[in-house]
Design a protein around this motif. Structure first.
Motif, PDB file in Angstrom:
ATOM      1  N   TRP A  47       1.890  -4.073   5.670  1.00  0.00           N
ATOM      2  CA  TRP A  47       1.901  -2.683   5.220  1.00  0.00           C
ATOM      3  C   TRP A  47       2.888  -2.413   4.084  1.00  0.00           C
ATOM      4  O   TRP A  47       2.547  -1.760   3.097  1.00  0.00           O
ATOM      5  N   THR A  51       3.603   7.147   7.116  1.00  0.00           N
ATOM      6  CA  THR A  51       3.709   5.745   6.702  1.00  0.00           C
ATOM      7  C   THR A  51       3.588   5.518   5.206  1.00  0.00           C
ATOM      8  O   THR A  51       3.964   4.456   4.709  1.00  0.00           O
ATOM      9  N   ASP A  55       7.325   2.214   9.587  1.00  0.00           N
ATOM     10  CA  ASP A  55       6.323   1.507  10.391  1.00  0.00           C
ATOM     11  C   ASP A  55       6.986   0.833  11.582  1.00  0.00           C
ATOM     12  O   ASP A  55       6.429   0.781  12.681  1.00  0.00           O
TER      13      ASP A  55
END
Length: 409
Positions: free
Chosen positions: A129, A331, A352
């Motif tokens: 991510w 996020t 996260d």
């Protein structure tokens, strides 16, 4: 489905993305959809896996907790790394490692080895991510940055739906082992297209000069970032609590597992309505999150008295959908506030990580609460976490300082 894809393509075309931005989005959507399939398949496979090894609720929750703890720790490390290394290489390593872990999950016969491998999958998935958020910071600005953030958040919904569909079918037709074999093979196959779609040399990015980190952890905390971390913990506890225990609740006693599929469908509507509400609130992220937590807490109180499988599935899905509405703001958009400090990767990783601290608590703690107080106790714990989320959002509003001002002061 074809109609929906044509509409999505038209929507993307009207946003004015460049060809390079479209390729980055395509690579991100492919990578993260299959990555979610390779970690959310556990929820759907868990009833059969637990029955096979005769596990208690708390023991079953150990898998999610092992994954979440390692994932959270991995995000701390990978958040720092993401601001310094090639994002494409970072993402590809995570995909390959996660594929190998899924294949091992289908092959091993020891509960403890399975727990270790699933924890290793948490490390692999933590590599994904932060680098994609870094790519958003480097290649997207203004309206395209916000829209790309919401588009990428749909991978979580698509991943949930595909994970549960594949795992459910494999459980029914073959065994729980194929709930891991099939996603593992899919992850392995997507490495080449992702490699071709994502940019290889971000140092030559033409849109803007790559910024060096200007901030410190002290500056970060002065902006009220600690409250955002606590919001992440509350979000993860409710969101992943429903996702982990929802299929377990709805499939107990031989009830139809198909009812569980309503949850990821409602999550899609949660993202769509969340984006609309975010616009109506003129992009005020903290106020938006506060409203979503308040609604989630209130709806959690209706779960225990709910009667009927489909009504319960609908309410579970709605509680979860509200937390999914929070997800892209938490996020992606909050980390992008720290672009001026050169700390996008770090803040994305930290947030996260905080979400998965909540997820870890939802695993073992959720199993312990369910064992002691039944499903009613589990539902009350989600309501309590939602109420805490409201308090954290209110505190974040009061204590907020602009990242740029912090850097200058």
């Amino acid at each position: 489905m074809g109609n929906w894809l044509r509409r999505l393509r038209l929507h993307v075309d009207t946003l004015g993305y460049s060809s390079q931005q479209k390729k980055i989005l395509a690579g991100g959507v492919l990578a993260f959809t299959l990555a979610y399939v390779g970690r959310l398949n556990l929820s759907a496979a868990l009833p059969r896996l637990s029955a096979h090894f005769a596990l208690t609720g708390a023991q079953s929750g150990l898998f999610q907790t092992a994954f979440a703890v390692v994932y959270a720790a991995g995000q701390l490390v990978n958040g720092v790394i993401a601001d310094r290394v090639n994002p494409r290489r970072h993402i590809l390593c995570g995909l390959f490692f996660s594929a190998a872990c899924n294949l091992l999950m289908g092959a091993l016969n020891s509960v403890w080895l399975l727990s270790v491998v699933w924890a290793a999958n948490g490390l692999a998935q933590s590599m994904l991510w932060a680098p994609i958020v870094r790519l958003l910071a480097l290649y997207f600005t203004g309206r395209t940055r916000v829209s790309a953030s919401f588009l990428l958040s749909f991978t979580l919904v698509a991943g949930h739906f595909l994970a549960w569909l594949i795992a459910g079918l494999m459980n029914s037709l073959l065994s729980y082992r194929f709930s891991f074999f099939v996603p593992g093979a899919g992850l392995m196959l997507c490495v080449i297209p992702v490699w071709r779609l994502l940019p290889g040399r971000v140092s030559e990015e033409p849109l803007r000069v790559r910024e060096q980190r200007k901030g410190s952890m002290l500056m970060l905390m002065r902006t009220g970032f600690a409250w955002l971390l606590l919001i992440g913990v509350a979000n993860g506890f409710v969101r992943d609590g429903v996702m982990a225990w929802g299929p377990y609740v709805l499939s107990e006693g031989g009830q139809s597992f198909s009812a569980s599929l309503i949850i990821p469908v409602l999550n899609l509507f949660g993202l769509l309505l969340g984006r609309a509400a975010f616009r109506l609130m003129h992009g005020r992220g903290r106020q938006f999150c506060l409203a979503m937590f308040a609604l989630s807490a209130l709806l959690s109180l209706t779960l225990a008295p709910a009667r009927g499988l489909w009504l319960l599935a609908f309410l579970l899905g709605t509680v979860c959908a509200l937390m999914y509405g929070v997800n892209p703001v938490l996020t992606t958009l909050f980390p992008l506030e720290y672009d001026r400090l050169g700390m996008v990767g770090l803040t994305a990783g930290l947030l996260d990580s905080a979400i998965y601290v909540g997820s870890a608590l939802a695993g073992v703690l959720g199993g312990a609460i369910e064992g002691a107080a039944g499903y009613a106790g589990l539902y009350m714990s989600w309501a309590a976490a939602g109420a805490l989320g409201v308090g954290f959002c209110a505190a974040a509003l009061r204590g907020r300082r602009e990242p740029g001002a912090s850097a200058e002061g």
